[in-house]
Design a protein around this motif. Sequence first.
Motif, PDB file in Angstrom:
ATOM      1  N   MET A   1       0.851  -1.188   0.000  1.00 32.50           N
ATOM      2  CA  MET A   1       0.000   0.000   0.000  1.00 32.50           C
ATOM      3  C   MET A   1       0.886   1.237   0.000  1.00 32.50           C
ATOM      4  SD  MET A   1      -2.646   1.445   2.847  1.00 32.50           S
ATOM      5  CE  MET A   1      -4.078   0.547   2.360  1.00 32.50           C
ATOM      6  N   VAL A   2       0.466   2.225  -0.734  1.00 31.95           N
ATOM      7  CA  VAL A   2       1.179   3.492  -0.794  1.00 31.95           C
ATOM      8  C   VAL A   2       0.573   4.442   0.227  1.00 31.95           C
ATOM      9  CG1 VAL A   2       1.684   5.477  -2.261  1.00 31.95           C
ATOM     10  CG2 VAL A   2       1.702   3.179  -3.225  1.00 31.95           C
ATOM     11  N   VAL A   3       1.435   5.118   0.985  1.00 27.08           N
ATOM     12  CA  VAL A   3       0.984   6.135   1.929  1.00 27.08           C
ATOM     13  C   VAL A   3       1.688   7.431   1.562  1.00 27.08           C
ATOM     14  CG1 VAL A   3       0.891   6.850   4.343  1.00 27.08           C
ATOM     15  CG2 VAL A   3       0.631   4.439   3.752  1.00 27.08           C
ATOM     16  N   LEU A   4       0.909   8.430   1.193  1.00 26.15           N
ATOM     17  CA  LEU A   4       1.459   9.740   0.848  1.00 26.15           C
ATOM     18  C   LEU A   4       0.936  10.755   1.853  1.00 26.15           C
ATOM     19  CD1 LEU A   4       0.873   9.630  -3.016  1.00 26.15           C
ATOM     20  CD2 LEU A   4       3.000   9.203  -1.797  1.00 26.15           C
ATOM     21  N   ASN A   5       1.716  10.998   2.885  1.00 25.08           N
ATOM     22  CA  ASN A   5       1.247  11.943   3.893  1.00 25.08           C
ATOM     23  C   ASN A   5       1.888  13.316   3.728  1.00 25.08           C
ATOM     24  OD1 ASN A   5       3.773  11.227   4.708  1.00 25.08           O
ATOM     25  ND2 ASN A   5       3.202  10.538   6.746  1.00 25.08           N
ATOM     26  N   LYS A   6       2.933  13.397   2.915  1.00 22.63           N
ATOM     27  CA  LYS A   6       3.548  14.684   2.624  1.00 22.63           C
ATOM     28  C   LYS A   6       3.837  14.716   1.129  1.00 22.63           C
ATOM     29  CE  LYS A   6       6.955  17.951   4.172  1.00 22.63           C
ATOM     30  NZ  LYS A   6       7.965  18.289   5.148  1.00 22.63           N
ATOM     31  N   ILE A   7       3.259  15.655   0.420  1.00 23.87           N
ATOM     32  CA  ILE A   7       3.357  15.685  -1.030  1.00 23.87           C
ATOM     33  C   ILE A   7       4.686  16.260  -1.503  1.00 23.87           C
ATOM     34  CG2 ILE A   7       2.298  16.546  -3.154  1.00 23.87           C
ATOM     35  CD1 ILE A   7       0.731  14.323  -1.566  1.00 23.87           C
ATOM     36  N   TYR A   8       5.151  17.322  -0.899  1.00 23.28           N
ATOM     37  CA  TYR A   8       6.441  17.863  -1.322  1.00 23.28           C
ATOM     38  C   TYR A   8       7.523  17.378  -0.365  1.00 23.28           C
ATOM     39  CZ  TYR A   8       5.897  21.418   2.343  1.00 23.28           C
ATOM     40  OH  TYR A   8       5.743  22.050   3.542  1.00 23.28           O
ATOM     41  N   THR A   9       8.641  16.961  -0.963  1.00 21.95           N
ATOM     42  CA  THR A   9       9.735  16.409  -0.168  1.00 21.95           C
ATOM     43  C   THR A   9      11.006  17.237  -0.272  1.00 21.95           C
ATOM     44  OG1 THR A   9      10.499  15.034  -1.992  1.00 21.95           O
ATOM     45  CG2 THR A   9       8.859  14.063  -0.489  1.00 21.95           C
ATOM     46  N   LYS A  10      11.085  18.073  -1.270  1.00 22.96           N
ATOM     47  CA  LYS A  10      12.247  18.915  -1.570  1.00 22.96           C
ATOM     48  C   LYS A  10      13.452  18.112  -2.056  1.00 22.96           C
ATOM     49  CE  LYS A  10      10.818  22.453   1.736  1.00 22.96           C
ATOM     50  NZ  LYS A  10      11.224  23.339   2.822  1.00 22.96           N
ATOM     51  N   THR A  11      13.313  16.788  -2.189  1.00 28.25           N
ATOM     52  CA  THR A  11      14.451  15.970  -2.620  1.00 28.25           C
ATOM     53  C   THR A  11      14.739  16.135  -4.105  1.00 28.25           C
ATOM     54  OG1 THR A  11      13.039  14.036  -2.992  1.00 28.25           O
ATOM     55  CG2 THR A  11      14.070  14.240  -0.815  1.00 28.25           C
ATOM     56  N   GLY A  12      13.819  16.699  -4.861  1.00 27.60           N
ATOM     57  CA  GLY A  12      14.029  16.895  -6.290  1.00 27.60           C
ATOM     58  C   GLY A  12      14.409  18.306  -6.661  1.00 27.60           C
ATOM     59  N   ASP A  13      14.645  19.142  -5.673  1.00 33.20           N
ATOM     60  CA  ASP A  13      14.924  20.551  -5.955  1.00 33.20           C
ATOM     61  C   ASP A  13      16.208  20.783  -6.738  1.00 33.20           C
ATOM     62  OD1 ASP A  13      12.594  21.080  -4.625  1.00 33.20           O
ATOM     63  OD2 ASP A  13      13.522  22.014  -2.875  1.00 33.20           O
ATOM     64  N   ALA A  14      17.123  19.838  -6.717  1.00 29.49           N
ATOM     65  CA  ALA A  14      18.393  19.989  -7.438  1.00 29.49           C
ATOM     66  C   ALA A  14      18.344  19.327  -8.812  1.00 29.49           C
ATOM     67  CB  ALA A  14      19.540  19.411  -6.613  1.00 29.49           C
ATOM     68  N   GLY A  15      17.144  18.910  -9.252  1.00 32.19           N
ATOM     69  CA  GLY A  15      17.007  18.356 -10.588  1.00 32.19           C
ATOM     70  C   GLY A  15      17.176  16.854 -10.683  1.00 32.19           C
ATOM     71  N   GLU A  16      17.114  16.172  -9.551  1.00 33.02           N
ATOM     72  CA  GLU A  16      17.189  14.716  -9.548  1.00 33.02           C
ATOM     73  C   GLU A  16      15.925  14.129  -8.955  1.00 33.02           C
ATOM     74  OE1 GLU A  16      20.695  13.452  -7.454  1.00 33.02           O
ATOM     75  OE2 GLU A  16      21.947  13.706  -9.235  1.00 33.02           O
ATOM     76  N   THR A  17      15.684  12.851  -9.260  1.00 30.98           N
ATOM     77  CA  THR A  17      14.543  12.133  -8.710  1.00 30.98           C
ATOM     78  C   THR A  17      14.978  10.704  -8.402  1.00 30.98           C
ATOM     79  OG1 THR A  17      12.186  11.681  -8.993  1.00 30.98           O
ATOM     80  CG2 THR A  17      13.588  11.346 -10.921  1.00 30.98           C
ATOM     81  N   ALA A  18      14.187  10.018  -7.606  1.00 27.09           N
ATOM     82  CA  ALA A  18      14.499   8.633  -7.248  1.00 27.09           C
ATOM     83  C   ALA A  18      13.730   7.673  -8.140  1.00 27.09           C
ATOM     84  CB  ALA A  18      14.155   8.366  -5.787  1.00 27.09           C
ATOM     85  N   LEU A  19      14.409   6.648  -8.610  1.00 28.39           N
ATOM     86  CA  LEU A  19      13.753   5.574  -9.343  1.00 28.39           C
ATOM     87  C   LEU A  19      13.159   4.592  -8.345  1.00 28.39           C
ATOM     88  CD1 LEU A  19      16.382   4.920 -12.160  1.00 28.39           C
ATOM     89  CD2 LEU A  19      14.283   6.277 -12.286  1.00 28.39           C
ATOM     90  N   GLY A  20      12.459   3.594  -8.844  1.00 26.56           N
ATOM     91  CA  GLY A  20      11.814   2.610  -7.991  1.00 26.56           C
ATOM     92  C   GLY A  20      12.773   1.770  -7.172  1.00 26.56           C
ATOM     93  N   HIS A  28      15.798  14.689 -16.277  1.00 24.81           N
ATOM     94  CA  HIS A  28      15.724  14.653 -17.737  1.00 24.81           C
ATOM     95  C   HIS A  28      16.278  13.346 -18.304  1.00 24.81           C
ATOM     96  CE1 HIS A  28      19.790  16.252 -16.987  1.00 24.81           C
ATOM     97  NE2 HIS A  28      20.116  15.565 -18.080  1.00 24.81           N
ATOM     98  N   SER A  29      16.556  12.366 -17.460  1.00 21.25           N
ATOM     99  CA  SER A  29      17.068  11.083 -17.964  1.00 21.25           C
ATOM    100  C   SER A  29      16.013  10.438 -18.861  1.00 21.25           C
ATOM    101  CB  SER A  29      17.425  10.140 -16.814  1.00 21.25           C
ATOM    102  OG  SER A  29      16.248   9.583 -16.251  1.00 21.25           O
TER     103      SER A  29
END
Length: 190
Positions: A1-20, A28-29
């Motif tokens: 089950m997915v739990v999203l209790n906080k929508i913004y994390t600020k972890t992508g502010d430098a232009g990166e994201t997490a894969l699965g 932009h990958s």
Amino acid sequence: MVVLNKIYTKTGDAGETALGNGARVAKHSMRVTAYGTVDEANATIGLARLHATSEMDSQLAAIQNDLFDLGADLCRPDMEKDAESEYPPLRVSDAQVERLEAEIDVMNEALEPLRSFILPGGSALAANLHLCRTVSRRAERLSVELATMEAINPAAVKYLNRLSDWCFVASRIANNGGLDDVLWVPGANR
């Protein structure tokens, strides 16, 4: 089950994201571009559903769920490690592709053969399905490009290919069984 209790994390502010798998990559990958376009296709399906009724709406709802599966599939690299994983990642299956094919076959039986190319338009549902078709094709092209760089699930590409076909045939159904299709007239405005 997915739990999203906080929508913004600020972890992508430098232009990166997490894969699965937790790996961090540039936003932009090619992998992120491919699954981001699958998400865009899903949003266009949502627009089409605003105009769909009964059976087509149910089919579109199933497609939306499949597209989340497909996005999760593309979001998770390292297919060769699937068997070793404690929690095997979600992968699109050939059965999902076959379901689309069966639905295309049923819809196509009710249509006259095409004698001209069709312009996107007609009813609101048909126009939206043409938008879904073109965004699905773009997602397919990007996934094919990704597959030249990294291993991806072949069923994901097949699904996107069939989805654009499904949207085309469904657009004809939405245009009064093809009777209200807007036909291309080559050179009409010369």
